[in-house]
Write a protein that holds these residues in place. Structure first.
Motif, PDB file in Angstrom:
ATOM      1  N   ASN A  81      -9.417   9.499 -29.126  1.00 31.08           N
ATOM      2  CA  ASN A  81     -10.188   9.077 -30.291  1.00 31.08           C
ATOM      3  C   ASN A  81     -11.492   9.853 -30.340  1.00 31.08           C
ATOM      4  O   ASN A  81     -12.073  10.188 -29.307  1.00 31.08           O
ATOM      5  CB  ASN A  81     -10.513   7.580 -30.228  1.00 31.08           C
ATOM      6  N   TYR A  82     -11.965  10.137 -31.555  1.00 27.80           N
ATOM      7  CA  TYR A  82     -13.276  10.746 -31.711  1.00 27.80           C
ATOM      8  C   TYR A  82     -14.303   9.625 -31.687  1.00 27.80           C
ATOM      9  O   TYR A  82     -14.250   8.710 -32.502  1.00 27.80           O
ATOM     10  CB  TYR A  82     -13.367  11.520 -33.027  1.00 27.80           C
ATOM     11  N   THR A  83     -15.214   9.693 -30.754  1.00 25.28           N
ATOM     12  CA  THR A  83     -16.171   8.605 -30.573  1.00 25.28           C
ATOM     13  C   THR A  83     -17.463   9.135 -29.968  1.00 25.28           C
ATOM     14  O   THR A  83     -17.536  10.276 -29.531  1.00 25.28           O
ATOM     15  CB  THR A  83     -15.565   7.508 -29.664  1.00 25.28           C
ATOM     16  N   ARG A  84     -18.446   8.284 -29.937  1.00 22.24           N
ATOM     17  CA  ARG A  84     -19.725   8.603 -29.296  1.00 22.24           C
ATOM     18  C   ARG A  84     -19.742   7.937 -27.936  1.00 22.24           C
ATOM     19  O   ARG A  84     -19.304   6.804 -27.779  1.00 22.24           O
ATOM     20  CB  ARG A  84     -20.872   8.083 -30.149  1.00 22.24           C
ATOM     21  N   THR A  85     -20.256   8.641 -26.936  1.00 21.41           N
ATOM     22  CA  THR A  85     -20.239   8.106 -25.573  1.00 21.41           C
ATOM     23  C   THR A  85     -21.241   6.961 -25.427  1.00 21.41           C
ATOM     24  O   THR A  85     -22.259   6.910 -26.106  1.00 21.41           O
ATOM     25  CB  THR A  85     -20.573   9.207 -24.550  1.00 21.41           C
ATOM     26  N   ARG A  86     -20.908   6.056 -24.513  1.00 22.02           N
ATOM     27  CA  ARG A  86     -21.814   4.985 -24.116  1.00 22.02           C
ATOM     28  C   ARG A  86     -22.531   5.431 -22.860  1.00 22.02           C
ATOM     29  O   ARG A  86     -21.933   6.060 -21.995  1.00 22.02           O
ATOM     30  CB  ARG A  86     -21.026   3.721 -23.801  1.00 22.02           C
TER      31      ARG A  86
END
Length: 140
Positions: A81-86
């Protein structure tokens, strides 16, 4: 009477225009055409040397992603998935050393300060969707 008026005129053809189609043929007509073979796609004749040849597939990863102190937009290698890291901050020996120095200077009120500031700790990056570990940014 006229001869033309006595002969009946046909409105419909004598044989049906549609020809009966078997259900199997109809199903075959609805399917998409098969993809071309390798020789049709490349336009070259296959070469057979009589030897057993093995194919080796080499997968080269893209440029390695360098994680920084801020969140990064990525495609997760685990869930795709394309996501922003935590971000999760982890204290280092430098964080403990700063807290020890504050304690030695009798600044007890500020001992917890290095543990609250993100710039004093390493930054671990996790996927925003599946929460799997991706990498760490090490402060120097």
């Amino acid at each position: 009477m006229d001869e033309k008026s006595t002969t009946p005129t046909r409105i419909y053809p004598s044989t049906p225009l549609e020809q009966p189609v078997l259900p199997n043929e109809q199903q075959q007509a609805l399917l998409p055409p098969a993809p071309p073979t390798y020789t049709q796609a490349t336009g070259a004749a296959p070469t057979t040397t009589g030897q057993n040849t093995s194919h080796v597939v080499v997968i080269t990863p893209g440029a390695p992603l360098v994680y920084g102190p801020a969140p990064v937009d990525i495609q997760c290698p685990y869930c795709h998935n394309y996501t922003r890291t935590r971000l999760r901050f982890r204290p280092t020996s430098r964080t403990h050393l700063i807290a020890l120095l504050l304690c030695l200077f009798q600044l007890y009120c500020f001992v917890c300060l290095p543990y609250c500031i993100g710039s004093c700790m390493n930054t671990a990056h996790y996927c925003g969707m599946c929460d799997r570990y991706l990498g760490t940014y090490v402060r120097e």
